[in-house]
Design a protein around this motif. Structure first.
Motif, short mmCIF file in Angstrom:
data_model
loop_
_atom_site.label_atom_id
_atom_site.label_comp_id
_atom_site.label_asym_id
_atom_site.label_seq_id
_atom_site.Cartn_x
_atom_site.Cartn_y
_atom_site.Cartn_z
N LYS A 129 23.71 -40.73 192.10
CA LYS A 129 23.70 -40.83 190.64
C LYS A 129 22.29 -40.65 190.09
O LYS A 129 21.35 -41.25 190.59
CB LYS A 129 24.27 -42.17 190.19
N GLY A 130 22.17 -39.85 189.06
CA GLY A 130 20.87 -39.59 188.46
C GLY A 130 20.08 -38.51 189.15
O GLY A 130 19.04 -38.07 188.62
N ARG A 131 20.52 -38.07 190.32
CA ARG A 131 19.81 -37.01 191.06
C ARG A 131 20.65 -35.74 191.18
O ARG A 131 20.10 -34.64 191.16
CB ARG A 131 19.44 -37.51 192.46
N PHE A 132 21.94 -35.88 191.33
CA PHE A 132 22.83 -34.73 191.51
C PHE A 132 23.62 -34.49 190.23
O PHE A 132 23.99 -35.43 189.53
CB PHE A 132 23.82 -34.97 192.64
N THR A 133 23.90 -33.22 189.97
CA THR A 133 24.73 -32.86 188.82
C THR A 133 25.76 -31.82 189.25
O THR A 133 25.38 -30.75 189.76
CB THR A 133 23.89 -32.30 187.68
N ILE A 134 27.02 -32.13 189.02
CA ILE A 134 28.08 -31.18 189.29
C ILE A 134 28.49 -30.52 187.98
O ILE A 134 28.51 -31.17 186.93
CB ILE A 134 29.29 -31.87 189.97
N SER A 135 28.79 -29.25 188.05
CA SER A 135 29.24 -28.53 186.86
C SER A 135 30.15 -27.40 187.30
O SER A 135 30.25 -27.09 188.49
CB SER A 135 28.05 -27.99 186.06
N ARG A 136 30.80 -26.79 186.33
CA ARG A 136 31.68 -25.68 186.67
C ARG A 136 31.69 -24.67 185.54
O ARG A 136 31.51 -25.01 184.37
CB ARG A 136 33.08 -26.17 186.97
N ASP A 137 31.93 -23.43 185.92
CA ASP A 137 32.10 -22.33 184.97
C ASP A 137 33.42 -21.68 185.33
O ASP A 137 33.48 -20.85 186.25
CB ASP A 137 30.94 -21.35 185.07
N ASN A 138 34.46 -22.06 184.66
CA ASN A 138 35.79 -21.55 185.01
C ASN A 138 35.93 -20.05 184.75
O ASN A 138 36.73 -19.39 185.40
CB ASN A 138 36.87 -22.33 184.25
N ALA A 139 35.15 -19.53 183.82
CA ALA A 139 35.20 -18.09 183.58
C ALA A 139 34.71 -17.32 184.80
O ALA A 139 35.12 -16.17 185.03
CB ALA A 139 34.37 -17.74 182.35
N LYS A 140 33.82 -17.95 185.57
CA LYS A 140 33.27 -17.33 186.78
C LYS A 140 33.92 -17.88 188.04
O LYS A 140 33.53 -17.50 189.14
CB LYS A 140 31.76 -17.53 186.84
N ASN A 141 34.90 -18.78 187.88
CA ASN A 141 35.55 -19.40 189.03
C ASN A 141 34.52 -20.00 190.00
O ASN A 141 34.65 -19.86 191.23
CB ASN A 141 36.44 -18.39 189.77
N THR A 142 33.51 -20.65 189.45
CA THR A 142 32.41 -21.15 190.27
C THR A 142 32.09 -22.59 189.90
O THR A 142 32.09 -22.96 188.72
CB THR A 142 31.17 -20.27 190.11
N ILE A 143 31.79 -23.38 190.93
CA ILE A 143 31.38 -24.76 190.77
C ILE A 143 29.96 -24.88 191.31
O ILE A 143 29.60 -24.21 192.28
CB ILE A 143 32.34 -25.71 191.54
N TYR A 144 29.17 -25.70 190.68
CA TYR A 144 27.76 -25.83 191.04
C TYR A 144 27.43 -27.28 191.38
O TYR A 144 28.04 -28.21 190.89
CB TYR A 144 26.88 -25.37 189.88
N LEU A 145 26.42 -27.42 192.22
CA LEU A 145 25.85 -28.73 192.51
C LEU A 145 24.35 -28.60 192.48
O LEU A 145 23.75 -27.92 193.31
CB LEU A 145 26.31 -29.25 193.88
N ARG A 146 23.75 -29.22 191.49
CA ARG A 146 22.30 -29.26 191.38
C ARG A 146 21.82 -30.57 191.97
O ARG A 146 22.25 -31.64 191.56
CB ARG A 146 21.87 -29.15 189.92
N MET A 147 20.90 -30.48 192.93
CA MET A 147 20.41 -31.65 193.64
C MET A 147 18.91 -31.76 193.42
O MET A 147 18.16 -30.85 193.80
CB MET A 147 20.74 -31.53 195.12
N ASN A 148 18.49 -32.84 192.80
CA ASN A 148 17.08 -33.10 192.54
C ASN A 148 16.61 -34.30 193.32
O ASN A 148 17.40 -35.13 193.78
CB ASN A 148 16.86 -33.35 191.05
N ASP A 149 15.30 -34.39 193.47
CA ASP A 149 14.68 -35.55 194.13
C ASP A 149 15.34 -35.84 195.48
O ASP A 149 15.72 -36.97 195.78
CB ASP A 149 14.77 -36.78 193.21
N LEU A 150 15.46 -34.80 196.27
CA LEU A 150 16.15 -34.92 197.55
C LEU A 150 15.36 -35.78 198.53
O LEU A 150 14.12 -35.79 198.51
CB LEU A 150 16.40 -33.54 198.14
N THR A 151 16.09 -36.48 199.38
CA THR A 151 15.50 -37.30 200.42
C THR A 151 16.08 -36.87 201.77
O THR A 151 17.12 -36.21 201.83
CB THR A 151 15.81 -38.79 200.20
N PRO A 152 15.42 -37.24 202.87
CA PRO A 152 15.97 -36.90 204.19
C PRO A 152 17.40 -37.42 204.39
O PRO A 152 18.16 -36.83 205.17
CB PRO A 152 14.99 -37.56 205.15
N GLU A 153 17.75 -38.49 203.70
CA GLU A 153 19.11 -39.04 203.81
C GLU A 153 20.16 -38.12 203.20
O GLU A 153 21.36 -38.31 203.42
CB GLU A 153 19.18 -40.42 203.15
N ASP A 154 19.74 -37.14 202.44
CA ASP A 154 20.67 -36.17 201.88
C ASP A 154 20.98 -35.02 202.85
O ASP A 154 21.82 -34.17 202.55
CB ASP A 154 20.12 -35.58 200.58
#
Length: 122
Positions: free
Chosen positions: A65-90
Motif C-alpha cells: 500500500k502506498g508503493r504499488f498502483t494497479i490500473s487498467r485500460d480496457n480499450a487496450k485490454n491491458t492492466i498495469y502495475l506501477r511499483m515504486n520504492d521497491l525493496t529486496p522483499e519485493d
C-alpha cells in the motif's frame, strides 16, 4: 476464456521503480476482474493487488500500500502495475490473472500468465 501475458519485469536497485504490463486476449478484458500475484523462492504465492472490471475499485495487500498502483485500460485490454520504492522483499515472479468473480477473492482467479521476474537488489 481470456489469456493473459505479463511483461516488464527486470532488475532494479532498492528504492527504484518498475512497471509491469499484462495484455489480455481472447476475450474482452472488461469482462474480468484482474489481479497481480507474486511468488518468491520458497514461499507461497501471494495475492498482491486487484482491480475490478472498470477500474473503479482496487485492493492492495498491506505490504505494498502506498508503493504499488494497479490500473487498467480496457480499450487496450491491458492492466498495469506501477511499483515504486521497491525493496529486496519485493523480489518475486509476478503473475497476472483474470477472474470472473469478485476482484477481492483470490480463489476466483483462473486465467494465469507465465509470470515475469522482478529482482530488487540491495
Amino acid at each position: 476464456q481470456v489469456q493473459v501475458a505479463e511483461s516488464g519485469g527486470g532488475l532494479v536497485q532498492a528504492g527504484g521503480s518498475l512497471s509491469l504490463s499484462c495484455a489480455a486476449s481472447g476475450r474482452t478484458a472488461s469482462d474480468y476482474a484482474m489481479g497481480w500475484f507474486r511468488q518468491a523462492p520458497g514461499k507461497a504465492r501471494e495475492f498482491v493487488t486487484a482491480i475490478n472490471w472498470n477500474g473503479g475499485l482496487t485492493w492492495y495487500v498491506d505490504s505494498v500500500k502506498g508503493r504499488f498502483t494497479i490500473s487498467r485500460d480496457n480499450a487496450k485490454n491491458t492492466i498495469y502495475l506501477r511499483m515504486n520504492d521497491l525493496t529486496p522483499e519485493d523480489t518475486a515472479v509476478y503473475y497476472c490473472a483474470a477472474s470472473s468473480h469478485s476482484y477481492r477473492d483470490p480463489r476466483g482467479y483462473n486465467s494465469w500468465g507465465q509470470g515475469t521476474q522482478v529482482t530488487v537488489s540491495s
